[in-house]
Structures are given as structure tokens and as C-alpha cells.
Scaffold this active site. Structure first.
Site, PDB file in Angstrom:
ATOM      1  N   HIS A  40      38.327  28.697  38.977  1.00  0.00           N
ATOM      2  CA  HIS A  40      38.433  27.236  39.059  1.00  0.00           C
ATOM      3  C   HIS A  40      39.868  26.756  39.281  1.00  0.00           C
ATOM      4  O   HIS A  40      40.079  25.600  39.634  1.00  0.00           O
ATOM      5  CB  HIS A  40      37.816  26.570  37.824  1.00  0.00           C
ATOM      6  N   ASP A  94      34.028  33.243  36.889  1.00  0.00           N
ATOM      7  CA  ASP A  94      35.205  32.370  36.877  1.00  0.00           C
ATOM      8  C   ASP A  94      36.496  33.178  36.956  1.00  0.00           C
ATOM      9  O   ASP A  94      37.498  32.830  36.330  1.00  0.00           O
ATOM     10  CB  ASP A  94      35.233  31.457  35.655  1.00  0.00           C
ATOM     11  N   SER A  97      44.567  27.856  31.762  1.00  0.00           N
ATOM     12  CA  SER A  97      43.525  28.585  32.476  1.00  0.00           C
ATOM     13  C   SER A  97      44.114  29.686  33.346  1.00  0.00           C
ATOM     14  O   SER A  97      45.007  29.444  34.158  1.00  0.00           O
ATOM     15  CB  SER A  97      42.721  27.632  33.352  1.00  0.00           C
TER      16      SER A  97
END
Length: 379
Positions: free
Chosen positions: A124, A159, A239
Site C-alpha cells: 500500500h 500487502d 508502514s
């Protein structure tokens, strides 16, 4: 004649009877002495204050070439301390800057092959730039230098993504093992929350094998992971960054947080376990894509008050479940004797296996349970 009752104050009789002293006279004399003493002290204090003030006015305000003394503090940074871990891990973690048109985003990444310039991050973080003309991805290293990066491969189902930079001599992260950590172990998170590169936070492993569904606007990520849960503060921008153990070994890639409506860390962060990171990254580096086992069903979580499970909403024609005789409205409650209490737990149980592997499913149909065997497909 002198009347004692009319005296202005009581008398004190000397035991020998030689003299009489009025208490009032004593108190008056004592008060007088106290007042005189106070006045004397005040006079002395005022004189001293005046003298010091006059002296201070005559003292120079500045001292040319002033030098303050220093001592060397006795700092102890033992092996395994957060500072020791940070010193080893920071060179392996990068900030990732993504520019698409007039917009942009930031995230983090970890060098997993310094010799060839491979960096793992979250899907992402970089998915919005894939295939977009003029989009740019840049990795910024701990020494402040930067390099353009290209997407090697992306996997929306986990992911994870791998990018590559042409920069020799990168420091490679040490990879740990998922079974090497237990609940309560100390961990350190390193990344670029809110664009603040090289941020280090610490906490513990709060839980293991926590099923977490990942998705988000502006990305094609659609994953369910068996996450490492931690209370180490993680915020947007972390992230793709590192979660390491007390030895500095990478045990997870930080990917998500649970938060209130205001956003930000509330002590519930989730990382993709290192065994998954290693398996998917190797596939992406080898072929540019990753393969997952699939049962071929869509399901949602249900409970009847006594047992939880995954209600089959749709069965993919010709898929593993269809071939095994699974029907819509069946409730899957176990995979190979491992209880399944939700659709997320079913997804995690299937993804932990390899395409072509046989599994035994316990299914509730019409109020009674049965077992069926299915050969998992590939997706």
C-alpha cells in the site's frame, strides 16, 4: 494603702519573699527588646543589601573567553539496550517517498539484500505509483543520501512489495524467525512516522497470530495476515518499516494500526511476520509475483452463540471447495483440527499452506458437522 486587686497586672511573688515583679512589666520590657532587635536586624540587612547592590553594579557583566567546565558522564549502553539495537538497525531502514502527479506519500522500507539493492516495504506504500506515467519512487537512507527506486513486484494479498535501488554497499538487515519470538518479548520499531525519518520506538510483543484484515482507499491491498501485535508506538509512515527483536533481528514488517477516530497510535500495532516476509519477498524477487493457496470461497464470520465459524457465502466454480463438495451456507469451523472462528481465521489458515496441499475441513451443515478433504488451489 496599695491594694493588689487594683493592680494593673498580676504579681509574681519571689519564693524568698524578697521582691515582686509584675508580668505586665516583664512583657512590656521583652516586647521593647524584641522591637529593638528587629529594628537592628533590619538596619543591618538593609545596609548589607545596599552594599551588595553597589558592589554588583561595579562588577562586569561579561567575561571574555568564558569557559564552562564539563565532566564525562558515565553512560552505560549494554548490548541489547534500545540504543544498541537502534545503532545496528537504523542503517538498514529507509524512508520511501512516492510522488504521483501533484500528490505524494511517505512510508518506510527495510534493506533485505544490500548487495543487489532490494528493499521490502508494504504494497500500500507504493501501489499508487505502479504503472502511472511520471510517478516517482525514491528511497532515502540513514545517511541522508537518496536514490530512485523501481518496483520489482507487488503482492496485494499479503500487502508486501519489493523495490530496487542502484546503490552499492547497502547495509542488509538481519532476518530472524517467526518462531523465535514469544508474547512479552521486547521489540523495537524503526521507520518514518509522519515523515520523521529514523524514528525509534520500543515495546513488547502483545500477541501472536492475530488475524488482521488489511485494506485501504487508494490501494489494491486486500489481505488477511496472521500478525505480530505490538504496543510499540506505530503511526502513519511506519508502514513498511522494521520490527526487530532484542538482538536486532528483523521479526516483522510494520503494516497497520488500530486507532480511534482521531487516528494515531493507541498501542495496537500489527506487523507481517518475518517468515511470511521472507517467503513472499523471495517470490517477488524471483518472478515479480507471489502465489498463494486458495480454497475458492467467499465467507463471512458468524456465530450461533456456542460456536463461531466462517459462513460460506459463495463457492467458486471448479475451485478447491467446489470439488470437495462445499456448498453455500456451510459453516467451516476447523482446518486440519485447528479451530476456525471467523472468516479472517479461515483465510489465515489457508494462506499458511501451499498450493496443491490437502486439508481436512470440518463443516457444519443443517445443524450437524462433517469432515471433507480439499486440495488447495493457487491464486
Amino acid at each position: 494603702m496599695y491594694d493588689e486587686e487594683d493592680a494593673p497586672g498580676p504579681l509574681v511573688i519571689d519564693p524568698q519573699g524578697r521582691r515582686k515583679v509584675r508580668l505586665r512589666d516583664v512583657s512590656v520590657r521583652l516586647a521593647t527588646l524584641v522591637v529593638i532587635g528587629v529594628l537592628a536586624v533590619g538596619a543591618v540587612g538593609g545596609g548589607v543589601g545596599w552594599y551588595l547592590t553597589r558592589t554588583a553594579d561595579e562588577t562586569p557583566l561579561f567575561t571574555p573567553e568564558a569557559t564552562l567546565s564539563q565532566v564525562e558522564p558515565g553512560v552505560t549502553r549494554e548490548p541489547g539496550s534500545v540504543s544498541d539495537i537502534a545503532d545496528a538497525v537504523l542503517p538498514t531502514v529507509v524512508s520511501i517517498e512516492v510522488r504521483v502527479g501533484q500528490g505524494g506519500a511517505t512510508g518506510s522500507g527495510v534493506v533485505i539484500d544490500g548487495e543487489n539493492g532490494y528493499i521490502v516495504t508494504n504494497n500500500h506504500v507504493v501501489s499508487g505509483a505502479d504503472g502511472v506515467e511520471g510517478a516517482e519512487i525514491r528511497a532515502v537512507f540513514s545517511d541522508g543520501s537518496g536514490s530512485a527506486a523501481r518496483i520489482v513486484g507487488r503482492d496485494p494479498a499479503s500487502d508486501l512489495a519489493v523495490i530496487k535501488v542502484e546503490k552499492p554497499g547497502l547495509v542488509t538487515a538481519t532476518l530472524g524467525r517467526s518462531d523465535g519470538i514469544v508474547v512479552g518479548d521486547p521489540v523495537v520499531a524503526v521507520g518514518s512516522p509522519l515523515g520523521l525519518a529514523g524514528t525509534v520506538t520500543s515495546g513488547i510483543v502483545s500477541a501472536l497470530e492475530r488475524p488482521v484484515r488489511l485494506s485501504g482507499a487508494g490501494t489494491d491491498t486486500n489481505a488477511v495476515i496472521s500478525a505480530v501485535q505490538t504496543d510499540a508506538p506505530i503511526n502513519p509512515g511506519n508502514s513498511g518499516g522494521a520490527l526487530v527483536d532484542a538482538s536486532g533481528a528483523l521479526v516483522g514488517i510494520n503494516t497497520a494500526i488500530a486507532s480511534t477516530g482521531a487516528g494515531g497510535s493507541i498501542g495496537l500495532g500489527f506487523a507481517i511476520p518475518i517468515d511470511t516476509v521472507k517467503r513472499i519477498s523471495e517470490q517477488l524477487i524471483s518472478t515479480g509475483s507471489a502465489v498463494h493457496a486458495t480454497l475458492g470461497v467467499n465467507a463471512r464470520s458468524v456465530t450461533d452463540g456456542t460456536r463461531d465459524g466462517a459462513l460460506v457465502v459463495n463457492v467458486e466454480p471448479g475451485g478447491a471447495a467446489a470439488q470437495a463438495g462445499i456448498r453455500e451456507e456451510d459453516i467451516i469451523i476447523a482446518v486440519d483440527d485447528t479451530p476456525v472462528g471467523s472468516s479472517e481465521e479461515l483465510a489465515v489458515a489457508v494462506d499458511a499452506r501451499q498450493p496443491g496441499e490437502d486439508v481436512v475441513l470440518e463443516v457444519v451443515r443443517g445443524g450437524s458437522s462433517r469432515t471433507v478433504q480439499a486440495t488447495l488451489g493457487a491464486a
